[in-house]
Write an enzyme that holds these catalytic residues in place. Structure first.
Site, PDB file in Angstrom:
ATOM      1  N   GLY A  62       2.539   1.655  -2.231  1.00 27.00           N
ATOM      2  CA  GLY A  62       3.078   3.140  -3.905  1.00 27.00           C
ATOM      3  C   GLY A  62       3.691   1.564  -4.338  1.00 27.00           C
ATOM      4  CB  THR A  81       1.107  -1.040  -7.468  1.00 27.94           C
ATOM      5  OG1 THR A  81       1.407  -2.630  -6.672  1.00 27.94           O
ATOM      6  CG2 THR A  81       0.985  -1.668  -9.208  1.00 27.94           C
ATOM      7  N   GLY A 102       0.793  -1.084   0.906  1.00 29.77           N
ATOM      8  CA  GLY A 102      -0.086   0.033   0.446  1.00 29.77           C
ATOM      9  C   GLY A 102       0.850   1.062   0.462  1.00 29.77           C
ATOM     10  CG  HIS A 110      16.130   2.967  20.587  1.00 29.89           C
ATOM     11  ND1 HIS A 110      16.672   2.044  21.547  1.00 29.89           N
ATOM     12  CD2 HIS A 110      16.657   2.820  19.020  1.00 29.89           C
ATOM     13  CE1 HIS A 110      17.090   1.405  20.380  1.00 29.89           C
ATOM     14  NE2 HIS A 110      17.757   1.535  19.434  1.00 29.89           N
ATOM     15  CD  GLU A 111      16.007   4.849  15.400  1.00 32.66           C
ATOM     16  OE1 GLU A 111      16.783   4.349  14.745  1.00 32.66           O
ATOM     17  OE2 GLU A 111      15.840   2.810  16.349  1.00 32.66           O
TER      18      GLU A 111
HETATM   19  P1  ADP Z   1       1.609  -1.757  -2.727  1.00 34.40           P
HETATM   20  O1  ADP Z   1       2.318  -2.096  -4.495  1.00 34.40           O
HETATM   21  O2  ADP Z   1       2.508  -0.570  -2.501  1.00 34.40           O
HETATM   22  O3  ADP Z   1       1.210  -2.514  -2.328  1.00 34.40           O
HETATM   23  P2  ADP Z   1      -0.209  -0.098  -4.564  1.00 34.40           P
HETATM   24  O4  ADP Z   1       0.999   1.318  -5.154  1.00 34.40           O
HETATM   25  O5  ADP Z   1      -0.749  -0.658  -5.371  1.00 34.40           O
HETATM   26  O6  ADP Z   1       1.065   0.116  -3.042  1.00 34.40           O
HETATM   27  O7  ADP Z   1      -0.868   1.484  -3.907  1.00 34.40           O
HETATM   28  C1  ADP Z   1      -2.087   1.378  -3.209  1.00 34.40           C
HETATM   29  C2  ADP Z   1      -2.946   3.055  -4.096  1.00 34.40           C
HETATM   30  O8  ADP Z   1      -2.520   4.161  -2.580  1.00 34.40           O
HETATM   31  C3  ADP Z   1      -2.495   3.745  -5.228  1.00 34.40           C
HETATM   32  O9  ADP Z   1      -3.648   2.474  -6.752  1.00 34.40           O
HETATM   33  C4  ADP Z   1      -2.612   5.082  -4.640  1.00 34.40           C
HETATM   34  O10 ADP Z   1      -3.921   5.098  -4.996  1.00 34.40           O
HETATM   35  C5  ADP Z   1      -2.257   5.080  -3.566  1.00 34.40           C
HETATM   36  N1  ADP Z   1      -0.935   5.399  -3.518  1.00 34.40           N
HETATM   37  C6  ADP Z   1      -0.086   4.938  -2.229  1.00 34.40           C
HETATM   38  N2  ADP Z   1       0.784   5.776  -1.830  1.00 34.40           N
HETATM   39  C7  ADP Z   1       1.027   5.989  -2.539  1.00 34.40           C
HETATM   40  C8  ADP Z   1       1.484   7.519  -2.789  1.00 34.40           C
HETATM   41  N3  ADP Z   1       2.807   7.954  -2.369  1.00 34.40           N
HETATM   42  N4  ADP Z   1       1.240   9.191  -3.196  1.00 34.40           N
HETATM   43  C9  ADP Z   1       0.046   8.519  -4.217  1.00 34.40           C
HETATM   44  N5  ADP Z   1      -1.390   8.297  -3.228  1.00 34.40           N
HETATM   45  C10 ADP Z   1       0.090   6.268  -3.478  1.00 34.40           C
HETATM   46 ZN    ZN Z   2      18.336   0.777  17.862  1.00 35.11          ZN
END
Ligand code: ADP
Ligand code: ZN
Length: 608
Positions: free
Chosen positions: A211, A213, A209, A429-430
């Site tokens: 981004g 893809t 989720g 910590h960091e």
């Molecule tokens: P992943 O492939 O990492 O699981 P996706 O690319 O499928 O994630 O992301 C899912 C959706 O979340 C995207 O279609 C978009 O709508 C939203 N999203 C995720 N990251 C971003 C980002 N950096 N900017 C804008 N939308 C994002």
């Molecule tokens: Zn540490």
């Protein structure tokens, strides 16, 4: 997330299929023998049948066309054939015999179906057997009788890809790294004239989720080239050889559309390290992985490159062969967005909805620590649904809050969310790790960035960039690394005055460095320039030497720890400032840290 298709057989691989089929066929045989009870059926003549009716011995009959099957009151069965006979019907009625009549057409019954079913199974089995033999001798022929080998990839022509880098908010580092790929696809000639290497594979690593893809599609969008997309789990099928032939088909197609991007989601489904399976059940995956490696090693021209982008959230389980030069030799992290990035993502997604203009997205971003990009997109979407349900013309704060709570409840179970207290502890910590590094002499690795955004299993990460590729480390550098590793726990102790569990991996790292100083690099005077390494789990040195090694390791760690505690309490103001900034911004880059603390990264430090 769909992992494997296990629709037909309980177990993959040829042995599983043979077993399943044998059991199924045997079961069918026994079952039909039990039920159909053919042992006791007596053939009787028509006149005998009429006699039986007369004698009131018949309980019921089943008539199918000219065939009559019946049961006597003593339980035995009989069978006969009749010609059209009104007399029989009258008699049956007169003697109160139960009668069932079937149309001739219905004779095609359950048993026939079962028979046909097993026949089909049998043929599939034979076909699979032949296929396997063929693939073993020829490395797997493309396609198959039912085209099982055709790749499941989807191809998007450039016109179908709307994403550009501007559609992806935040993730600047990732975009920067991927810009190279775009440049190359657009201007291969420039690379050629410079004699630069063709990039082949880029691995996008990050939790779902965030981004990955989206970024891959944006690369295709920016380069205006076709985009092939497939998931690693699509390669894995029940039948051996299918995955490999899908990989081959995919690359064949891709090469004919080159230059292009091939995107493999969930690459861990095929790319787990090999040789870990028990008893050959993983043949299919290994064949698939080998094929993928072969394709990536294949001949590439500047004019017609196929660049593979792959995504995973488990880079730790990947086969090391995938990460070798010429394969996925670039790794791009796609982490959870920090506060600024969350605000930008919210902005991108609120463009398509009507948002109350008084809503402060920066504030929303502050309240959504731990949300992925997809969560944020979902937040806006849920809020829009709430608003339209309530008949409003704009999304207001309440809609956002309601959506926020709903998503949060869904996330808490998967919990990577930091409570405020966790966040404070992690920040200190960091900050401890980072500050120790900054206070060390110049020749230790400079700070790159500090973050308290969870990544994988770690709550926070402090990263340092080696200035140059290093093959040797000085004693001071090794001491610096140990001290930086110990800085996390020491900062927690100093501020919270209690022990937490989050530093185990730091101690492991520190101990490993100290041990190699003593055992491998001869940096302990007591033990001298001797290599004390363990061989095959056995120690080729005496117990007293072992004790001495332990003592020396312990001494180094203790001395470092004392020093670290001293440094942190002496610079507690800086520790507080840095932790505060981290709590606020979540990710802080080296430049900001230097500015905030106003320190030169230089402090002479002598350890015995
Ligand atoms: P992943 O492939 O990492 O699981 P996706 O690319 O499928 O994630 O992301 C899912 C959706 O979340 C995207 O279609 C978009 O709508 C939203 N999203 C995720 N990251 C971003 C980002 N950096 N900017 C804008 N939308 C994002
Ligand atoms: Zn540490």
């Amino acid at each position: 997330m769909k992992r494997f298709n296990r629709s037909v057989f309980p177990s993959k691989g040829p042995k599983g299929i043979v077993l399943a089929l044998t059991i199924a066929l045997a079961g069918i045989g026994v079952l039909s023998w039990l039920i159909s009870d053919t042992r006791e059926i007596n053939n009787v003549t028509y006149s005998q049948f009429l006699d039986l009716i007369e004698e009131n011995k018949v309980e019921k009959v089943h008539v199918t066309g000219q065939d009559v099957q019946g049961k006597l009151k003593d339980g035995s069965r009989f069978e006969t054939v009749v010609v059209d006979s009104p007399q029989m019907w009258d008699m049956l009625r007169a003697h109160n015999v139960m009668v069932a009549v079937d149309n001739l057409a219905n004779q095609f019954n359950f048993w026939h179906l079962l028979f046909l079913g097993s026949l089909i199974l049998f043929f599939i089995f034979v076909w699979q057997f032949i296929r396997q033999a063929r693939s073993a001798s020829s490395g797997g022929g493309p396609g198959g009788i039912f085209n099982m080998g055709k790749s499941k990839a989807r191809m998007f022509p450039p016109s179908a890809i709307k994403e550009k880098f501007s559609s992806v908010a935040g993730v600047h580092e990732a975009k920067e790294e991927l810009q190279d790929v775009v440049d190359f696809l657009k201007n291969p000639d420039k690379y050629k004239s410079m004699g630069a290497k063709i990039p082949r594979g880029v691995l996008l690593v990050g939790e779902p989720g965030n981004g990955k893809t989206l970024l891959a599609r944006a690369v295709a969008g920016e380069a205006n080239c076709p985009f092939f997309s497939i998931s690693g789990s699509d390669f894995i099928e029940v039948f051996v050889g299918v995955g490999a032939s899908r990989v081959r088909d995919l690359f064949e197609q891709a090469r004919s559309h080159a230059p292009c991007i091939v995107f493999i989601d969930e690459i861990d489904a095929v790319g787990r390290h090999r040789g870990r399976g028990m008893g050959g059940g993983h043949d299919e995956r290994e064949q698939t992985l080998n094929q993928l490696l072969t394709e990536m090693d294949g001949f590439l021209t500047y004019k017609k490159p196929v660049i593979v982008l792959a995504a995973t959230n488990r880079s730790d389980v990947l086969d090391k062969a995938l990460l070798r030069p010429g394969r996925f030799d670039r790794i791009v992290h796609v982490p959870y967005p920090d506060q600024k990035s969350r605000e930008q993502i919210l902005q991108v997604h609120s463009q398509s909805v009507k948002l109350d203009p008084t809503i402060d997205l920066a504030k929303v971003a502050r309240a959504t620590s731990g949300f992925s990009g997809a969560d944020l997109a979902n937040l806006i979407n849920e809020a829009a649904i709430n608003a339209s349900k309530a008949g409003k013309t704009m999304i207001d704060v309440h809609d956002l809050e309601e959506a926020h709570d709903k998503i949060l409840i869904g996330k808490v179970s998967k919990s990577k969310m930091l409570t405020d207290e966790d966040k404070r502890v992690t920040a200190y910590h960091e900050a401890g790790h980072a500050l120790i590094r900054l206070l060390m002499p110049l020749d230790s690795d400079p700070l790159h960035k500090v973050t308290i955004i969870p990544r994988g299993h770690a709550l926070g990460v402090t990263s340092f960039l080696p200035e140059r590729e290093k093959y040797t480390s000085s004693k001071d550098e090794m001491i610096s690394s140990i001290m930086a590793a110990l800085g996390g726990r020491a900062a927690e102790e100093l501020i919270f005055n209690k022990l937490m569990t989050g530093a185990a991996s730091d101690f492991r790292a520190a101990t490993a460095i100290a041990r190699s100083m003593v055992c491998d690099y001869g940096m302990s005077e007591k033990l001298g320039p001797v290599v004390y390494s363990q061989e095959y789990g056995q120690q080729p040195y005496s117990e007293s030497t072992a004790r001495l090694i332990d003592e020396e390791v312990r001494r180094i760690l203790d001395e470092c720890q004392v020093k670290v505690r001293e440094m942190l309490s002496q610079h507690k103001d800086k520790l507080d400032k840095l932790a505060q900034l981290l709590i606020e911004k979540e990710t802080v880059y080296a430049g900001e840290v230097y500015e905030l603390l106003g320190i030169e990264p230089r402090t002479e430090l002598k350890l015995s």
